[in-house]
Design an enzyme around this catalytic site. Structure first.
Site, PDB file in Angstrom:
ATOM      1  N   SER A 134       0.883  -1.177   0.058  1.00  0.00           N
ATOM      2  CA  SER A 134      -0.074   0.139  -0.223  1.00  0.00           C
ATOM      3  C   SER A 134       1.062   1.248  -0.115  1.00  0.00           C
ATOM      4  CB  SER A 134      -1.012   0.042   1.239  1.00  0.00           C
ATOM      5  OG  SER A 134      -1.519   1.236   1.265  1.00  0.00           O
ATOM      6  N   TYR A 147      -1.540  -0.801  10.646  1.00  0.00           N
ATOM      7  CA  TYR A 147      -1.630  -1.279   8.985  1.00  0.00           C
ATOM      8  C   TYR A 147      -0.423  -0.628   8.545  1.00  0.00           C
ATOM      9  CZ  TYR A 147      -3.619  -0.940   4.318  1.00  0.00           C
ATOM     10  OH  TYR A 147      -3.549  -1.015   2.889  1.00  0.00           O
TER      11      TYR A 147
END
Length: 247
Positions: A134, A147
């Site tokens: 990401s 995350y």
């Protein structure tokens, strides 16, 4: 001759769309996820998508499943490791269970997948492992400690893995998307800049993989914005990040 692609996290969102697009291109797709019903629905719609229900965090079951798969197919030409989760945390409490769960699925399970699937990739003339990370790890976003850390670890792992597999014949591609409209991001309660539709995101990934890119980052506007933020003096960058905090 059939081409075989294995995609994790294939029951919804980006993984599901990738499975559909590759099936439409004539690939034999091994769709991996925990949701048996969702995978069976995919198989009913596309006969070349084969349901492979599996919890990637259960290493013993993973080993057994891969051994069974090796008896069914000659090789894997492409592996897309897309499975992942996102839970936001309260920095005043830092819930350890969320960190453990996030790192287990987003990082440890991906490492295990590479280890277990490498032998099948090595049987292909041009095996490719694509690891979906990401853009989030490029900037310290609010409440994203678990995350972002897991994706930072995953991106480093992919880049380092590429170095050591240079002479193996296996290509390593790092995929770092921005915000994509999926069930995962639909839970977000904040504005997501440059949000992409899932079909668009999957198409960009396929195009990049076809071009044998080592790293696929999109959308460019978000990549450019994050790079600009990282050019700021560190103290100013910290102030900007703090100004983005959610209540």
């Amino acid at each position: 001759m059939s081409r075989y692609c294995l995609i994790t996290g294939a029951s919804s969102g980006l993984g599901r769309e990738l499975a559909i697009q590759y099936a439409r291109e004539g690939w034999q797709v091994i769709a991996v996820a925990r949701s048996v019903n969702a995978l069976n629905e995919l198989h009913q719609e596309y006969s070349t998508i084969h349901a492979f229900p599996l919890d990637l965090t259960n290493t013993e079951l993973f080993i057994s499943a891969v051994n069974h798969l090796a008896e069914q197919i000659p090789a894997l030409d492409l592996v897309i490791l897309n499975a992942g989760s996102c839970d936001y945390v309260d920095a005043n409490h830092l819930p350890l269970d969320i960190f453990e769960r996030t790192m287990t699925l987003n990082f440890q399970a991906q490492v295990a997948a590479v280890k277990l699937l490498l032998p099948l990739l090595q049987k292909s003339e041009q095996g490719t492992v694509a690891i979906v990370s990401s853009l989030a790890h490029l900037f310290p976003f609010t409440k994203a400690q678990a995350y972002g850390a897991s994706k930072a670890a995953l991106s480093y792992f992919a880049d380092s893995l590429r170095v050591d597999l240079t002479d193996s014949g296996i290509r390593v591609c790092l995929i770092e998307p921005g915000f994509v409209d999926t069930p995962l991001t639909q839970k977000n309660d904040f504005k997501m800049p440059f949000l992409l539709q899932v079909s668009d995101a999957a198409g960009r990934i396929r195009k990049g993989l076809d071009a044998q890119q080592q790293r696929i980052r999109f959308p460019k506007r978000l990549v450019f914005s994050l790079h600009l933020l990282n050019l700021l003096p560190y103290s100013l960058r910290c102030k900007v990040a703090a100004g983005m905090r959610q209540p």
